[in-house]
Design a protein around this motif. Structure first.
Motif, PDB file in Angstrom:
ATOM      1  N   TRP A  34       0.829  -1.212   0.000  1.00  0.00           N
ATOM      2  CA  TRP A  34       0.000   0.000   0.000  1.00  0.00           C
ATOM      3  C   TRP A  34       0.864   1.263   0.000  1.00  0.00           C
ATOM      4  O   TRP A  34       0.714   2.128  -0.857  1.00  0.00           O
ATOM      5  N   THR A  35       1.786   1.349   0.952  1.00  0.00           N
ATOM      6  CA  THR A  35       2.590   2.567   1.039  1.00  0.00           C
ATOM      7  C   THR A  35       3.588   2.657  -0.114  1.00  0.00           C
ATOM      8  O   THR A  35       3.898   3.749  -0.599  1.00  0.00           O
ATOM      9  N   THR A  36       4.069   1.504  -0.608  1.00  0.00           N
ATOM     10  CA  THR A  36       4.969   1.517  -1.763  1.00  0.00           C
ATOM     11  C   THR A  36       4.238   2.042  -3.003  1.00  0.00           C
ATOM     12  O   THR A  36       4.776   2.842  -3.773  1.00  0.00           O
ATOM     13  N   TRP A  37       3.006   1.594  -3.187  1.00  0.00           N
ATOM     14  CA  TRP A  37       2.210   2.055  -4.325  1.00  0.00           C
ATOM     15  C   TRP A  37       1.898   3.542  -4.196  1.00  0.00           C
ATOM     16  O   TRP A  37       1.969   4.297  -5.180  1.00  0.00           O
ATOM     17  N   MET A  38       1.594   3.987  -2.994  1.00  0.00           N
ATOM     18  CA  MET A  38       1.249   5.395  -2.792  1.00  0.00           C
ATOM     19  C   MET A  38       2.425   6.311  -3.102  1.00  0.00           C
ATOM     20  O   MET A  38       2.250   7.421  -3.614  1.00  0.00           O
ATOM     21  N   HIS A  39       3.644   5.831  -2.812  1.00  0.00           N
ATOM     22  CA  HIS A  39       4.819   6.683  -3.004  1.00  0.00           C
ATOM     23  C   HIS A  39       5.522   6.481  -4.346  1.00  0.00           C
ATOM     24  O   HIS A  39       6.134   7.409  -4.865  1.00  0.00           O
ATOM     25  N   ARG A  40       5.462   5.256  -4.894  1.00  0.00           N
ATOM     26  CA  ARG A  40       6.220   4.975  -6.115  1.00  0.00           C
ATOM     27  C   ARG A  40       5.396   4.346  -7.225  1.00  0.00           C
ATOM     28  O   ARG A  40       5.913   4.135  -8.325  1.00  0.00           O
ATOM     29  N   LYS A  41       4.148   4.011  -6.942  1.00  0.00           N
ATOM     30  CA  LYS A  41       3.302   3.323  -7.931  1.00  0.00           C
ATOM     31  C   LYS A  41       3.973   2.048  -8.450  1.00  0.00           C
ATOM     32  O   LYS A  41       3.977   1.762  -9.632  1.00  0.00           O
ATOM     33  N   ARG A  42       4.551   1.278  -7.516  1.00  0.00           N
ATOM     34  CA  ARG A  42       5.196   0.026  -7.878  1.00  0.00           C
ATOM     35  C   ARG A  42       4.566  -1.134  -7.126  1.00  0.00           C
ATOM     36  O   ARG A  42       4.146  -0.995  -5.975  1.00  0.00           O
ATOM     37  N   ARG A  43       4.541  -2.287  -7.772  1.00  0.00           N
ATOM     38  CA  ARG A  43       3.994  -3.499  -7.177  1.00  0.00           C
ATOM     39  C   ARG A  43       5.119  -4.352  -6.597  1.00  0.00           C
ATOM     40  O   ARG A  43       6.242  -4.318  -7.091  1.00  0.00           O
ATOM     41  N   ILE A  44       4.774  -5.113  -5.578  1.00  0.00           N
ATOM     42  CA  ILE A  44       5.736  -6.021  -4.955  1.00  0.00           C
ATOM     43  C   ILE A  44       5.244  -7.453  -5.141  1.00  0.00           C
ATOM     44  O   ILE A  44       4.070  -7.746  -4.915  1.00  0.00           O
ATOM     45  N   ARG A  45       6.138  -8.336  -5.571  1.00  0.00           N
ATOM     46  CA  ARG A  45       5.827  -9.773  -5.641  1.00  0.00           C
ATOM     47  C   ARG A  45       6.358 -10.400  -4.354  1.00  0.00           C
ATOM     48  O   ARG A  45       7.562 -10.357  -4.087  1.00  0.00           O
ATOM     49  N   PHE A  46       5.467 -10.969  -3.568  1.00  0.00           N
ATOM     50  CA  PHE A  46       5.874 -11.528  -2.287  1.00  0.00           C
ATOM     51  C   PHE A  46       6.150 -13.018  -2.380  1.00  0.00           C
ATOM     52  O   PHE A  46       5.470 -13.745  -3.116  1.00  0.00           O
ATOM     53  N   MET A  47       7.133 -13.457  -1.622  1.00  0.00           N
ATOM     54  CA  MET A  47       7.404 -14.880  -1.467  1.00  0.00           C
ATOM     55  C   MET A  47       6.621 -15.348  -0.246  1.00  0.00           C
ATOM     56  O   MET A  47       6.788 -14.822   0.858  1.00  0.00           O
ATOM     57  N   ALA A  48       5.727 -16.319  -0.466  1.00  0.00           N
ATOM     58  CA  ALA A  48       4.848 -16.781   0.603  1.00  0.00           C
ATOM     59  C   ALA A  48       4.836 -18.302   0.657  1.00  0.00           C
ATOM     60  O   ALA A  48       5.132 -18.979  -0.330  1.00  0.00           O
ATOM     61  N   LYS A  49       4.453 -18.841   1.815  1.00  0.00           N
ATOM     62  CA  LYS A  49       4.412 -20.291   1.989  1.00  0.00           C
ATOM     63  C   LYS A  49       3.480 -20.929   0.967  1.00  0.00           C
ATOM     64  O   LYS A  49       2.407 -20.413   0.671  1.00  0.00           O
ATOM     65  N   GLN A  50       3.888 -22.066   0.466  1.00  0.00           N
ATOM     66  CA  GLN A  50       3.150 -22.759  -0.580  1.00  0.00           C
ATOM     67  C   GLN A  50       1.718 -23.105  -0.159  1.00  0.00           C
ATOM     68  O   GLN A  50       0.801 -23.117  -0.997  1.00  0.00           O
TER      69      GLN A  50
END
Length: 265
Positions: free
Chosen positions: A59-75
């Protein structure tokens, strides 16, 4: 990679998150947002005190840079019917905790394409709300992909949803959620991953301590405040013991299910 490329599912999720956080009237405060790279890959290494940190940091990354994050999460998350399809559609990366080499390879490739990859170096939620020991994966990813390692501290997000505590509906309204993005760490393939990881952890601990010192709500006697700061959260030892008891119980339940399945064959 162009930050503004359209991704309908991800963009819808961002809008839904903004709507929910707006409904809760959260009070965000972000420092160091200028450290978020405008373009190119980076490993985003963050605290893990609650279950919504991934959405809050996005949320805050998008608000400041308009960039998406790909998260590594448990299978296991990807195996859930609805959530799994959403996670795959948003191009997050499933991690098999017993054999994570394929996830690691996928993450390195994404970083080299210019993606932001989000990781939780603690490899699980810290129920004591203190920073636990880190795995070396974040440092190794940044080194192999040749991208910066960005430390991020979050404080207040665990008051919305966390482990071992049922948060009341009204408790979520008006919660201050503070973010601190630290100076990116430059990692070389020749650097010692353990040493880099120690530096990363020290940096995030300092970020968290700064956020706690400036937090506008007194946590004395509160469930969400660490014990050493006057709260009633479990100590790190108590939280570790509870995690181990949960692991043993789940293994026993899995063994019992397997035994019943075998008996019915």
């Amino acid at each position: 990679m162009t930050a503004r490329t359209t991704e309908p599912l991800y963009d819808t999720a961002i809008l839904a998150g903004r709507g929910l956080f707006g409904f809760w009237r959260l009070k965000p405060r972000t420092t160091g947002a200028h450290h978020i790279p405008a373009t190119g890959g980076a490993v985003i290494a963050m605290t893990h005190f609650g279950y919504l940190e991934f959405a809050l940091v996005e949320w805050t990354t998008w608000m400041h840079r308009k960039r998406r994050i790909r998260f590594m999460a448990k299978q296991e998350v990807f195996h859930k019917p609805l959530v799994g399809s959403v996670m795959r559609g948003m191009r997050h990366i499933p991690v098999d905790m017993a054999a994570g080499s394929s996830a690691y390879t996928e993450a390195v490739a994404a970083l080299r394409r210019g993606e932001l990859i989000g990781v939780f170096p603690e490899a699980g939620v810290s129920a004591s709300f203190t920073v636990r020991e880190f795995k070396t994966g974040a440092a190794r990813l940044a080194a192999e992909a040749g991208v910066p390692l960005l430390p991020v501290g979050v404080w207040g997000g665990h008051r919305l949803l966390t482990k071992n505590h049922r948060v009341g509906f009204r408790e979520r309204f008006g919660v201050p959620v503070h973010f601190a993005f630290g100076r990116p760490l430059t990692v070389s393939p020749t650097d010692d991953a353990k040493a880099v990881t120690a530096t990363l952890r020290d940096t995030i601990v300092a970020l968290v301590e700064g956020l706690q010192a400036r937090y506008p709500v007194d946590g004395t006697g509160q469930w969400w405040q660490p014990r050493h700061l006057g709260g009633t959260a479990p100590t790190p030892g108590e939280a570790a013991a509870a995690d181990e008891a949960r692991r043993v119980r789940r293994e026993a339940e899995a063994a019992a299910r397997a035994s019943r399945t075998a008996a019915h064959r």
